[in-house]
Design a protein around this motif. Structure first.
Motif, mmCIF file in Angstrom:
data_model
loop_
_atom_site.group_PDB
_atom_site.id
_atom_site.type_symbol
_atom_site.label_atom_id
_atom_site.label_comp_id
_atom_site.label_asym_id
_atom_site.label_seq_id
_atom_site.Cartn_x
_atom_site.Cartn_y
_atom_site.Cartn_z
ATOM 1 N N LYS A 174 -38.739 24.552 20.875
ATOM 2 C CA LYS A 174 -38.111 23.516 20.298
ATOM 3 C C LYS A 174 -37.466 24.079 18.933
ATOM 4 O O LYS A 174 -36.416 23.897 18.777
ATOM 5 N N LEU A 175 -38.310 25.068 18.511
ATOM 6 C CA LEU A 175 -37.839 25.808 17.342
ATOM 7 C C LEU A 175 -36.760 26.707 17.530
ATOM 8 O O LEU A 175 -35.703 26.845 16.837
ATOM 9 N N ASP A 176 -36.939 27.195 18.690
ATOM 10 C CA ASP A 176 -35.759 28.096 19.409
ATOM 11 C C ASP A 176 -34.606 27.729 19.538
ATOM 12 O O ASP A 176 -33.355 28.066 19.115
ATOM 13 N N GLU A 177 -34.549 26.268 20.119
ATOM 14 C CA GLU A 177 -33.414 25.306 20.316
ATOM 15 C C GLU A 177 -32.614 24.996 18.888
ATOM 16 O O GLU A 177 -31.585 25.115 18.754
ATOM 17 N N GLU A 178 -33.545 24.736 17.983
ATOM 18 C CA GLU A 178 -33.088 24.304 16.594
ATOM 19 C C GLU A 178 -32.388 25.658 15.894
ATOM 20 O O GLU A 178 -31.223 25.725 15.492
ATOM 21 N N LEU A 179 -33.033 26.734 16.114
ATOM 22 C CA LEU A 179 -32.383 28.178 15.489
ATOM 23 C C LEU A 179 -31.200 28.285 16.153
ATOM 24 O O LEU A 179 -30.093 28.693 15.568
ATOM 25 N N THR A 180 -31.061 28.355 17.346
ATOM 26 C CA THR A 180 -29.516 28.264 18.162
ATOM 27 C C THR A 180 -28.574 27.658 17.862
ATOM 28 O O THR A 180 -27.449 28.094 17.439
ATOM 29 N N LEU B 250 -27.531 28.806 14.146
ATOM 30 C CA LEU B 250 -26.680 29.916 14.285
ATOM 31 C C LEU B 250 -25.259 29.555 14.755
ATOM 32 O O LEU B 250 -24.345 30.288 14.194
ATOM 33 N N GLU B 251 -25.202 28.632 15.720
ATOM 34 C CA GLU B 251 -23.740 28.497 16.296
ATOM 35 C C GLU B 251 -23.067 27.481 15.094
ATOM 36 O O GLU B 251 -21.818 27.714 15.308
ATOM 37 N N GLY B 252 -23.763 26.882 14.333
ATOM 38 C CA GLY B 252 -23.026 26.128 13.499
ATOM 39 C C GLY B 252 -23.109 26.723 11.892
ATOM 40 O O GLY B 252 -22.328 26.479 11.055
ATOM 41 N N GLY B 253 -23.355 27.989 12.011
ATOM 42 C CA GLY B 253 -23.337 28.930 10.667
ATOM 43 C C GLY B 253 -23.981 28.396 9.683
ATOM 44 O O GLY B 253 -23.693 28.752 8.466
ATOM 45 N N ASP B 254 -25.251 27.611 9.792
ATOM 46 C CA ASP B 254 -26.089 26.831 9.060
ATOM 47 C C ASP B 254 -27.044 27.639 8.470
ATOM 48 O O ASP B 254 -28.254 27.918 9.014
ATOM 49 N N THR C 162 -30.361 38.635 9.294
ATOM 50 C CA THR C 162 -29.325 37.840 9.041
ATOM 51 C C THR C 162 -28.665 36.967 10.182
ATOM 52 O O THR C 162 -29.294 37.433 11.377
ATOM 53 N N LEU C 163 -27.934 36.098 10.037
ATOM 54 C CA LEU C 163 -27.245 35.418 11.119
ATOM 55 C C LEU C 163 -26.782 36.189 12.299
ATOM 56 O O LEU C 163 -26.925 36.003 13.307
ATOM 57 N N ASP C 164 -25.948 37.361 11.681
ATOM 58 C CA ASP C 164 -25.357 38.169 12.566
ATOM 59 C C ASP C 164 -26.097 38.945 13.354
ATOM 60 O O ASP C 164 -25.820 39.122 14.664
ATOM 61 N N GLU C 165 -27.138 39.424 13.030
ATOM 62 C CA GLU C 165 -28.184 40.196 13.757
ATOM 63 C C GLU C 165 -28.823 39.458 14.767
ATOM 64 O O GLU C 165 -29.182 39.942 15.787
ATOM 65 N N VAL C 166 -29.371 38.107 14.145
ATOM 66 C CA VAL C 166 -30.096 37.237 15.352
ATOM 67 C C VAL C 166 -28.919 36.879 16.302
ATOM 68 O O VAL C 166 -29.181 36.763 17.626
ATOM 69 N N ARG C 167 -27.772 36.572 16.260
ATOM 70 C CA ARG C 167 -26.818 36.229 17.151
ATOM 71 C C ARG C 167 -26.681 37.358 18.033
ATOM 72 O O ARG C 167 -26.298 37.129 19.355
#
Length: 92
Positions: free
Chosen positions: A23-29, A32-36, A76-81
């Motif tokens: 559930k947390l993984d889905e929220e994180l994804t 990331l996609e929304g740039g939040d 960072t967002l980019d590193e996790v992407r």
């Protein structure tokens, strides 16, 4: 399963705990996609805290092969992407 948190070490985590963490993984994804950035930071912290709480830390000198690698809390967002698979950081 053995989970490595980059920059921290490894944790032994029962496979049955993945359902809770997805559930947390889905929220994180989604964040990331929304740039939040704020949501991403909050959810990444919650995910790593959950892994630490649900798992058992391995000794620092242990070199078990990791089944899963999670980003450091400072990532960072980019590193996790760059780390993301099609279905997020966690399998399933």
């Amino acid at each position: 399963m053995i989970v490595r948190i980059m920059g921290e070490g490894q944790v032994r985590l029962d496979d049955s705990r993945l359902t809770e963490l997805n559930k947390l993984d889905e929220e994180l994804t989604a964040e990331l996609e929304g740039g939040d950035e704020a949501g991403f930071r909050r959810t990444l912290t919650a995910l790593l805290d959950a892994v630490r709480a649900l798992g058992e830390p391995l000794p620092a000198d242990s070199l078990e092969p990791s089944d899963l690698i999670l980003p450091s809390p400072e990532a960072t967002l980019d590193e996790v992407r760059e780390m993301l698979a099609e279905d997020g950081l966690l399998p399933g």
